[in-house]
Design a protein around this motif. Structure first.
Motif, mmCIF file in Angstrom:
data_model
loop_
_atom_site.group_PDB
_atom_site.id
_atom_site.type_symbol
_atom_site.label_atom_id
_atom_site.label_comp_id
_atom_site.label_asym_id
_atom_site.label_seq_id
_atom_site.Cartn_x
_atom_site.Cartn_y
_atom_site.Cartn_z
ATOM 1 N N MET A 1 1.981 -4.893 -14.003
ATOM 2 C CA MET A 1 2.600 -3.614 -13.679
ATOM 3 C C MET A 1 3.680 -3.278 -14.708
ATOM 4 O O MET A 1 4.171 -4.166 -15.400
ATOM 5 C CB MET A 1 3.196 -3.647 -12.267
ATOM 6 N N LYS A 2 4.008 -2.014 -14.815
ATOM 7 C CA LYS A 2 5.066 -1.552 -15.700
ATOM 8 C C LYS A 2 6.216 -0.997 -14.852
ATOM 9 O O LYS A 2 5.994 -0.194 -13.951
ATOM 10 C CB LYS A 2 4.553 -0.439 -16.628
ATOM 11 N N VAL A 3 7.412 -1.448 -15.146
ATOM 12 C CA VAL A 3 8.605 -0.925 -14.484
ATOM 13 C C VAL A 3 9.492 -0.312 -15.556
ATOM 14 O O VAL A 3 9.766 -0.938 -16.579
ATOM 15 C CB VAL A 3 9.347 -2.035 -13.719
ATOM 16 N N THR A 4 9.905 0.922 -15.335
ATOM 17 C CA THR A 4 10.623 1.693 -16.342
ATOM 18 C C THR A 4 12.128 1.712 -16.092
ATOM 19 O O THR A 4 12.606 1.293 -15.029
ATOM 20 C CB THR A 4 10.123 3.140 -16.362
ATOM 21 N N SER A 5 12.841 2.238 -17.074
ATOM 22 C CA SER A 5 14.288 2.411 -16.915
ATOM 23 C C SER A 5 14.586 3.331 -15.729
ATOM 24 O O SER A 5 15.554 3.109 -14.991
ATOM 25 C CB SER A 5 14.896 2.978 -18.200
ATOM 26 N N GLU A 6 13.750 4.324 -15.523
ATOM 27 C CA GLU A 6 13.920 5.237 -14.382
ATOM 28 C C GLU A 6 13.795 4.479 -13.060
ATOM 29 O O GLU A 6 14.547 4.727 -12.113
ATOM 30 C CB GLU A 6 12.873 6.353 -14.454
#
Length: 215
Positions: A1-6
């Motif tokens: 999964m990808k987790v962003t700064s947002e």
């Protein structure tokens, strides 16, 4: 999964809300062991973080800067021993994600292990001392073991939070060995440690955020 700064900015906002909601509960636990101000201390620190989230960090994309600013802001707002612990955790985690606007499963695992190791290195307590370590040490071990096997952050972090919860609950049966509450001796038994409890809330909140993102 990808987790962003947002996603991280949203997560920290959620922690602010959790600490506001649980302030009285954390104070109630602390009244039985210490000054009775742990909930107030946590809300003071996270309100200061919230100010940064609304202003300086509102459009920030560098995860390293976000994490380090959160740590330093909490430290500057909170005079108690918990300030340096969380500052060390978030600043240590920031080194893993410096310059990144999104992170993958392996980087998320490294981030949280660095966060926990930062707290452990600063605090010097051991499992069984009835502190924050009783939550975060088993969480780190479960995270590392589970991720090594699955290479899936979400399932590994779920295991970590479950281990942290078990560790948190174990503090009810422990005698406090560190800090003001250690003076209570046997009388400290029977109460869940407030620091271990708020640490669990911080981990659990991240799990809730990534679960929703992944649903």
């Amino acid at each position: 999964m990808k987790v962003t700064s947002e996603d991280f900015l949203y997560y920290f906002k959620q922690v602010v809300e959790v600490m506001e909601t649980e302030r009285d509960y954390l104070c109630e636990l602390d009244r039985k062991l210490g000054d009775g101000d742990h909930g107030v201390t946590m809300t003071i620190g996270w309100r200061a973080v919230n100010e940064k989230l609304n202003n300086e960090l509102a459009n920030e994309t560098d995860l390293g800067k976000i994490s380090s600013v959160v740590g330093m802001t909490f430290l500057n707002a909170v005079g108690s021993s918990v300030g340096p612990l969380y500052a060390s955790g978030f600043i240590n985690g920031a080194k893993i994600v410096k310059g990144k606007s999104e992170v993958n499963d392996a980087e998320l695992t490294e981030y949280w292990l660095a966060f926990i190791n930062g707290i452990k290195d600063r605090g010097k307590a051991q499992v069984g001392d009835k502190t924050i370590i009783d939550t975060i040490d088993p969480a780190a071990k479960a995270l590392e073991t589970s991720f090594t096997q699955s290479q899936d952050f979400l399932s590994a972090f779920n295991d970590a939070v479950l281990a942290g919860e078990k560790g948190m609950k174990s503090t009810k049966d422990l005698i406090s060995k560190i800090g003001r509450s250690s003076r209570l001796g046997e009388r400290s038994r029977g109460v869940q440690d407030p620091g271990a409890t708020s640490a669990y809330m911080i981990l659990e909140t991240f799990l809730k955020v990534v679960k929703v993102k992944n649903s």
